[in-house]
Design a protein around this motif. Structure first.
Motif, PDB file in Angstrom:
ATOM      1  N   GLN A   1     -67.813 -26.064 -33.797  1.00  0.00           N
ATOM      2  CA  GLN A   1     -68.640 -26.739 -33.330  1.00  0.00           C
ATOM      3  C   GLN A   1     -69.456 -26.868 -32.894  1.00  0.00           C
ATOM      4  OE1 GLN A   1     -65.115 -27.371 -30.401  1.00  0.00           O
ATOM      5  NE2 GLN A   1     -63.695 -28.557 -32.549  1.00  0.00           N
ATOM      6  N   SER A   2     -70.305 -25.864 -32.732  1.00  0.00           N
ATOM      7  CA  SER A   2     -71.428 -25.438 -31.385  1.00  0.00           C
ATOM      8  C   SER A   2     -72.879 -25.479 -32.153  1.00  0.00           C
ATOM      9  CB  SER A   2     -70.984 -25.162 -30.697  1.00  0.00           C
ATOM     10  OG  SER A   2     -70.313 -25.168 -29.467  1.00  0.00           O
ATOM     11  N   THR A   3     -72.612 -24.638 -33.762  1.00  0.00           N
ATOM     12  CA  THR A   3     -73.829 -24.044 -33.712  1.00  0.00           C
ATOM     13  C   THR A   3     -74.060 -24.488 -35.501  1.00  0.00           C
ATOM     14  OG1 THR A   3     -72.884 -21.529 -34.429  1.00  0.00           O
ATOM     15  CG2 THR A   3     -73.737 -22.770 -32.572  1.00  0.00           C
ATOM     16  N   ASN A   4     -74.627 -23.941 -36.547  1.00  0.00           N
ATOM     17  CA  ASN A   4     -74.693 -23.562 -37.870  1.00  0.00           C
ATOM     18  C   ASN A   4     -74.091 -22.455 -38.471  1.00  0.00           C
ATOM     19  OD1 ASN A   4     -75.019 -25.032 -40.842  1.00  0.00           O
ATOM     20  ND2 ASN A   4     -77.451 -24.502 -40.716  1.00  0.00           N
ATOM     21  N   LEU A   5     -74.171 -21.592 -37.491  1.00  0.00           N
ATOM     22  CA  LEU A   5     -73.444 -20.312 -37.491  1.00  0.00           C
ATOM     23  C   LEU A   5     -72.238 -20.405 -38.371  1.00  0.00           C
ATOM     24  CD1 LEU A   5     -75.085 -18.587 -35.083  1.00  0.00           C
ATOM     25  CD2 LEU A   5     -76.566 -18.892 -37.403  1.00  0.00           C
TER      26      LEU A   5
ATOM     27  N   PHE B   1     -81.901 -18.324 -37.519  1.00  0.00           N
ATOM     28  CA  PHE B   1     -81.238 -17.693 -37.345  1.00  0.00           C
ATOM     29  C   PHE B   1     -81.635 -17.507 -35.910  1.00  0.00           C
ATOM     30  CE2 PHE B   1     -78.969 -14.120 -36.131  1.00  0.00           C
ATOM     31  CZ  PHE B   1     -77.381 -14.133 -36.304  1.00  0.00           C
ATOM     32  N   GLU B   2     -80.830 -18.597 -35.173  1.00  0.00           N
ATOM     33  CA  GLU B   2     -81.033 -17.961 -33.781  1.00  0.00           C
ATOM     34  C   GLU B   2     -79.811 -17.831 -32.421  1.00  0.00           C
ATOM     35  OE1 GLU B   2     -85.026 -21.209 -32.433  1.00  0.00           O
ATOM     36  OE2 GLU B   2     -83.058 -21.516 -31.826  1.00  0.00           O
ATOM     37  N   LEU B   3     -79.816 -17.528 -31.293  1.00  0.00           N
ATOM     38  CA  LEU B   3     -78.732 -16.678 -31.190  1.00  0.00           C
ATOM     39  C   LEU B   3     -78.284 -17.297 -29.684  1.00  0.00           C
ATOM     40  CD1 LEU B   3     -77.938 -13.028 -31.540  1.00  0.00           C
ATOM     41  CD2 LEU B   3     -77.181 -15.201 -32.738  1.00  0.00           C
TER      42      LEU B   3
ATOM     43  N   VAL C   1     -73.508 -20.763 -26.005  1.00  0.00           N
ATOM     44  CA  VAL C   1     -72.550 -20.534 -26.417  1.00  0.00           C
ATOM     45  C   VAL C   1     -71.866 -19.347 -26.976  1.00  0.00           C
ATOM     46  CG1 VAL C   1     -71.912 -21.176 -29.417  1.00  0.00           C
ATOM     47  CG2 VAL C   1     -73.071 -22.627 -27.830  1.00  0.00           C
ATOM     48  N   LEU C   2     -72.778 -18.623 -27.086  1.00  0.00           N
ATOM     49  CA  LEU C   2     -71.861 -16.561 -27.574  1.00  0.00           C
ATOM     50  C   LEU C   2     -70.414 -16.798 -26.026  1.00  0.00           C
ATOM     51  CD1 LEU C   2     -71.618 -15.537 -29.635  1.00  0.00           C
ATOM     52  CD2 LEU C   2     -74.394 -17.309 -30.014  1.00  0.00           C
ATOM     53  N   ALA C   3     -71.100 -17.520 -24.669  1.00  0.00           N
ATOM     54  CA  ALA C   3     -70.523 -16.526 -23.879  1.00  0.00           C
ATOM     55  C   ALA C   3     -69.220 -17.473 -23.458  1.00  0.00           C
ATOM     56  CB  ALA C   3     -71.563 -16.769 -22.622  1.00  0.00           C
ATOM     57  N   LYS C   4     -68.950 -19.163 -24.545  1.00  0.00           N
ATOM     58  CA  LYS C   4     -68.507 -19.561 -24.739  1.00  0.00           C
ATOM     59  C   LYS C   4     -66.904 -18.857 -25.227  1.00  0.00           C
ATOM     60  CE  LYS C   4     -70.314 -23.948 -23.009  1.00  0.00           C
ATOM     61  NZ  LYS C   4     -70.556 -25.698 -23.677  1.00  0.00           N
ATOM     62  N   CYS C   5     -67.226 -18.664 -25.754  1.00  0.00           N
ATOM     63  CA  CYS C   5     -66.830 -17.375 -27.516  1.00  0.00           C
ATOM     64  C   CYS C   5     -66.304 -16.802 -26.848  1.00  0.00           C
ATOM     65  CB  CYS C   5     -67.359 -17.009 -28.408  1.00  0.00           C
ATOM     66  SG  CYS C   5     -68.168 -18.364 -29.778  1.00  0.00           S
TER      67      CYS C   5
ATOM     68  N   VAL D   1     -77.108  -3.442 -33.535  1.00  0.00           N
ATOM     69  CA  VAL D   1     -76.715  -4.389 -32.647  1.00  0.00           C
ATOM     70  C   VAL D   1     -78.136  -5.229 -32.223  1.00  0.00           C
ATOM     71  CG1 VAL D   1     -76.226  -4.876 -30.037  1.00  0.00           C
ATOM     72  CG2 VAL D   1     -74.858  -2.978 -31.269  1.00  0.00           C
ATOM     73  N   LEU D   2     -77.991  -6.154 -32.137  1.00  0.00           N
ATOM     74  CA  LEU D   2     -79.061  -7.345 -32.045  1.00  0.00           C
ATOM     75  C   LEU D   2     -79.484  -7.889 -30.535  1.00  0.00           C
ATOM     76  CD1 LEU D   2     -78.969  -9.525 -34.926  1.00  0.00           C
ATOM     77  CD2 LEU D   2     -80.707  -8.007 -34.809  1.00  0.00           C
ATOM     78  N   ALA D   3     -77.693  -8.050 -30.410  1.00  0.00           N
ATOM     79  CA  ALA D   3     -77.519  -8.550 -28.392  1.00  0.00           C
ATOM     80  C   ALA D   3     -76.244  -8.598 -28.408  1.00  0.00           C
ATOM     81  CB  ALA D   3     -77.880 -10.213 -28.817  1.00  0.00           C
ATOM     82  N   ARG D   4     -76.513  -8.664 -26.901  1.00  0.00           N
ATOM     83  CA  ARG D   4     -74.638  -8.961 -26.397  1.00  0.00           C
ATOM     84  C   ARG D   4     -74.207  -9.886 -24.691  1.00  0.00           C
ATOM     85  NH1 ARG D   4     -74.057  -2.563 -25.625  1.00  0.00           N
ATOM     86  NH2 ARG D   4     -75.820  -1.579 -26.678  1.00  0.00           N
ATOM     87  N   PHE D   5     -73.605 -10.563 -25.288  1.00  0.00           N
ATOM     88  CA  PHE D   5     -73.317 -11.160 -24.732  1.00  0.00           C
ATOM     89  C   PHE D   5     -71.527 -10.955 -24.201  1.00  0.00           C
ATOM     90  CE2 PHE D   5     -75.629 -12.839 -28.282  1.00  0.00           C
ATOM     91  CZ  PHE D   5     -76.607 -13.458 -27.878  1.00  0.00           C
ATOM     92  N   TYR D   6     -71.681 -11.893 -22.592  1.00  0.00           N
ATOM     93  CA  TYR D   6     -70.673 -11.564 -21.628  1.00  0.00           C
ATOM     94  C   TYR D   6     -69.997 -12.962 -21.227  1.00  0.00           C
ATOM     95  CZ  TYR D   6     -72.560  -6.782 -21.494  1.00  0.00           C
ATOM     96  OH  TYR D   6     -72.834  -5.528 -21.534  1.00  0.00           O
ATOM     97  N   SER D   7     -68.506 -12.930 -21.502  1.00  0.00           N
ATOM     98  CA  SER D   7     -67.608 -13.955 -20.938  1.00  0.00           C
ATOM     99  C   SER D   7     -68.315 -14.108 -19.268  1.00  0.00           C
ATOM    100  CB  SER D   7     -66.104 -13.940 -20.499  1.00  0.00           C
ATOM    101  OG  SER D   7     -65.768 -14.219 -20.197  1.00  0.00           O
TER     102      SER D   7
END
Length: 577
Positions: free
Chosen positions: A445-449, A482-484, A488-492, A563-569
């Motif tokens: 719902q939030s990205t084109n990924l 391609f952008e992160l 959005v990733l934190a919401k995931c 690993v490209l990037a890290r995201f946390y809640s």
């Protein structure tokens, strides 16, 4: 035991499940009661009550020594009253260790019966006319067989089937079932085989009514290959010649006969469709007559549902059969059911199956027969087959969802031993898949990924420990940058956490005994590398299932290196869901 393939017999079969199951057990025990394994429990008897009382419920590790003795050259009657002519190899990607299981031609006959009966049920719902006006574009492969020390062949179940006389000598009508000739299926080089499957399927695009593979992952891999090779495939079709790197002569010659010379008009059509910036709906655009995708989509394969729906304009995904290396079980009587609602009706004439309640608490006397399971309850199958497994636990967890006449339907819930835990909580496979469905909805719902692969593990190297999810992402539009997006990733991450059970949320939010969930985004192609690692350990692509939870340090290293990037809640999950 009758193995006639006729829908008229199906109602009779499942209406008499109790008697047929008792007859099957009698036949199995009569055949096997004097084997070394069973003799000590039954003393030659084939009595059901004595079997239930004396024969223990076991795991694979309990019977492994007997299987290995036969594999090493001792007579089949160590475990089987019938001849053991070969072994089936499990994938090893779920439990982390491959297993081998004894079998003979009777298993091939049973598998052919199950597939044929399932095909009849599916065709009744879709009227696909496979073999008459339409064909299946199947992605099936074999690998070079290995042998046991005694010289007996070891292969996967489907490889055994495709290499058998049963398959090779099937009726001429069935020979035309697939777009690919048998030589493509039997080609030992996977890269050549997948390329030729695509070339045959594209050359006969107007005949393809079904896209078919063992697992959903295999279909996704085929589309990935198409993205790599489509220009070369178009060149082959335009010229009428197969690429020179296809060096398997039987494969090459059989595909050349399907090309039947240059076809520039078809090449232009394919080129136009594959040149679009988005590959959304590529399956229905290239194969407009396709009515459904046929592959296993339950359990670990559910993660590929969004990807397949994207590529196919949400064609129905039919999960037709349920089986394992240990045993064949049943068919999906409702092919039109949504993937998340798929249940399988167990056929009583293939093996004898008992059911151990998941909450048995060590009480093995709580095991019940097929017709005595209760609606809504969870069970682990305990199988007794013709080839030497007796009251053996296979590790699958099933839920009873209903009954067809007297025979129950089961939903595959997951594997018993697949859990995450960093404290006292236990997050099951079912929890993981539900959480992933919720998180990928946020992503969509939030990205084109789109998510093309995931796995996870419990990181307890620091305190508090936390869950780590590895995600491989891909842009839906080939021209999309391609952008992160960190938010959005934190919401995931948060969507995953709020989907877990109350104990996880309490330990995470109130007690601080679980750390913030982490998503590590990996490079594209990482999950192909993970698959290659497991294949290097003896697995095979047609059996491969991406492990939901990684326990191998070597497999973790494959992921960590990409690993490209890290995201946390960024916030704690609510306690009052």
């Amino acid at each position: 035991m009758s193995l006639s393939v006729d829908l008229k017999d199906l109602d009779v079969l499942i209406s008499n499940a109790k008697k047929i199951q008792d007859d099957v057990l009698k036949e199995i025990l009569t055949l096997n009661a004097n084997t070394e394994y069973l003799q000590r429990f039954l003393h030659g008897s084939s009595d059901k009550d004595l079997f239930k009382k004396n024969v223990p419920v076991v795991s694979y590790d309990d019977v492994r020594p007997y299987i290995e003795r036969v594999a090493n050259g001792e007579p089949s009657d160590v475990i089987s009253g019938g001849p053991i002519t070969r072994f089936l190899r499990s994938s090893g990607t779920t439990g982390g260790k491959q297993k081998i299981f004894p079998m003979n031609d009777k298993h091939i006959e049973m598998l052919g019966y199950l597939l044929a009966l399932s095909s009849l049920v599916t065709s009744k719902h879709f009227s696909d006319n496979v073999g008459e006006e339409g064909k299946k574009m199947g992605f099936h492969y074999i690998r070079t067989e290995s042998t046991t020390p005694s010289g007996l062949l070891v292969s996967t179940a489907l490889a055994s089937f495709f290499m058998s006389d049963y398959f090779k000598n099937r009726p001429s009508k069935c020979n035309s079932e697939y777009t690919s000739p048998d030589q493509v299926i039997l080609c030992p080089d996977i890269n050549q085989s997948v390329y030729c499957h695509l070339l045959c399927g594209l050359s006969q695009r107007d005949k393809v009514v079904v896209v078919n593979a063992t697992f959903a992952y295999v279909v996704v891999q085929a589309i990935n290959a198409l993205q790599i090779y489509w220009k070369e495939l178009c060149s082959n079709i335009r010229s009428g010649h197969v690429s020179e790197w296809i060096t398997d002569l039987e494969c090459r010659n059989s595909v050349s006969s399907i090309l039947r010379g240059p076809n520039p008009e078809l090449a232009d059509v394919i080129e136009q469709e594959c040149s679009h910036t988005s590959w959304e709906g590529i399956i229905t655009r290239l194969w407009p007559r396709a009515k459904y995708i046929q592959c296993a989509i339950t359990g670990q394969m559910t993660q590929y549902i969004p990807t397949l729906e994207f590529y196919s304009n949400k064609l129905p995904i039919v999960s037709s059969t349920y089986g394992s290396s240990e045993c064949l079980f049943g068919i999906n009587m409702d092919p039109l059911s949504k993937p998340q609602d798929v249940s399988y009706t167990f056929l009583p004439n293939i093996s004898y199956v008992e059911f151990l309640p998941v909450d048995h608490e060590g009480d093995m006397n709580s095991i019940v027969d097929l017709v005595d399971v209760k609606l809504g309850c969870y069970y682990e199958p305990v199988i007794t087959n013709y080839f030497g497994l007796h009251r053996c636990l296979i590790g699958d967890i099933l839920q009873v969802t209903g009954f067809y006449n007297n025979t129950p339907h089961f939903r595959f819930v997951g594997r018993k031993n697949v859990v995450l835990s960093v404290n006292v909580e236990t997050t099951t496979e079912e929890h993981l898949l539900k959480a992933m469905a919720r998180a990928t909805l946020v992503l969509d719902q939030s990205t084109n990924l789109m998510l093309t692969g995931f796995t996870c593990y419990a990181d307890i190297s620091t305190f508090p420990g936390h869950y780590v999810f590895y995600w491989e992402l891909k842009a839906k539009d080939v021209n999309y940058v391609f952008e992160l997006d960190e938010n959005v990733l934190a919401k995931c991450c948060y969507a995953l956490e709020e989907s877990f059970d109350a104990l996880y949320r309490k330990l995470r939010s109130k007690d601080g005994l679980i750390g913030a969930l982490e998503i590590r985004v990996v490079q594209q192609g990482t999950f192909d590398s993970l698959m290659e690692y497991f294949i290097s350990q003896g697995g095979f692509i047609t059996q491969y299932k991406t492990p939901l939870c990684i326990k191998s340090s070597e497999a973790l290293a494959v992921l960590e290196n990409k690993v490209l990037a890290r995201f946390y809640s960024k916030k704690n999950p609510a306690l009052d869901l």
